[in-house]
Design an enzyme around this catalytic site. Sequence first.
Site, mmCIF file in Angstrom:
data_model
loop_
_atom_site.group_PDB
_atom_site.id
_atom_site.type_symbol
_atom_site.label_atom_id
_atom_site.label_comp_id
_atom_site.label_asym_id
_atom_site.label_seq_id
_atom_site.Cartn_x
_atom_site.Cartn_y
_atom_site.Cartn_z
ATOM 1 N N MET A 50 59.250 22.090 71.536
ATOM 2 C CA MET A 50 60.248 22.476 72.521
ATOM 3 C C MET A 50 60.882 23.806 72.156
ATOM 4 S SD MET A 50 62.078 18.889 73.605
ATOM 5 C CE MET A 50 62.420 18.355 71.934
ATOM 6 N N ASP A 51 61.120 24.051 70.860
ATOM 7 C CA ASP A 51 61.684 25.326 70.440
ATOM 8 C C ASP A 51 60.757 26.474 70.837
ATOM 9 O OD1 ASP A 51 63.710 23.854 69.344
ATOM 10 O OD2 ASP A 51 62.965 23.996 67.287
ATOM 11 N N GLN A 52 59.464 26.275 70.612
ATOM 12 C CA GLN A 52 58.502 27.322 70.918
ATOM 13 C C GLN A 52 58.441 27.605 72.413
ATOM 14 O OE1 GLN A 52 58.070 24.711 68.995
ATOM 15 N NE2 GLN A 52 57.001 25.213 67.095
#
Length: 305
Positions: free
Chosen positions: A1-3
């Site tokens: 999700m961060d990416q």
Amino acid sequence: MDQMTAACGEANKLLAMVCQPAEVREHVNIPSHIRFWGIDSGIRHSVGGADYGSVRVGTFMGRQIIKSTASSLLPQAAETSQEDSNGVIRDELDEHDPALLEKEATLDYLCNLQPHRYEAIYSKILPEEISGQTFLDMYGDHNDPVTAINPKHTYALKAPTTHPIYENFHVNAFAVLLTAASTDEQLSALGEILYQSHYSYSRCGLGSDGTDRLVTLVQQLQHRKKNGSDERRGTLFGAKITGGGSGGTVCVLGRNCIQSSEEIIEIQQRYKAATGHLPFIFEGSSPGAGKFGYLKIQRRVHARS
């Protein structure tokens, strides 16, 4: 999700995703009166540790029990449905709708199970915990290609099964509330969703002392009263652990004003006084790489003469 956020994010917007397995949806506007901060607990989190693996096993066990229960209820529900179609009038209440049970018997993702269905049928039959051997004897397998069940281990089951069901509701309710009128009641409701999400994740066994301390500090400032008055003074309204849990960063929601920034600094200093760690504060917003591109950094090698 961060990416995905780093690549697809937009300034002053939240990125909506459906991880089934990976679908990017619309961006959700952050109203100008609302602001988010990230406060680093200094505790490195990991999704590869034993705790995360055991929680994942318990979650998949819960899904398998729900699917098995729905399958066992289907024949009786189908028979009752046939009686109804023949004009038989029944007085008793029956929540076992065959069409819903069919979907639940083939449930791929727990977050697609509505909370009221979970509470009506499945919550009461799920054990708080179960040994690996008992589960294997009763249900065969948990159908997770990533983890394996240890027959000698006892797994928490109900808490990690409940979490994604209610967390999906939390996320959808949060997005809707962002469009509500700008009031303290709106901020309080958004903050309460963050608190509920935080404690739900902690019940799964994925919390930490550091992140719990930060959330508690937010609550203390939120409910702090003005001197000699019952009026609430704080402008922060909620906080939750983020990422894979077991440490990492806490997300804080507050009113977009100077007082909120001052309270964030106060939390930073109080956390340092208690733990010795000065947490880094993440603030501001920017577009992702899809909007502004990326920089390629090359190391320059100087030739020796």
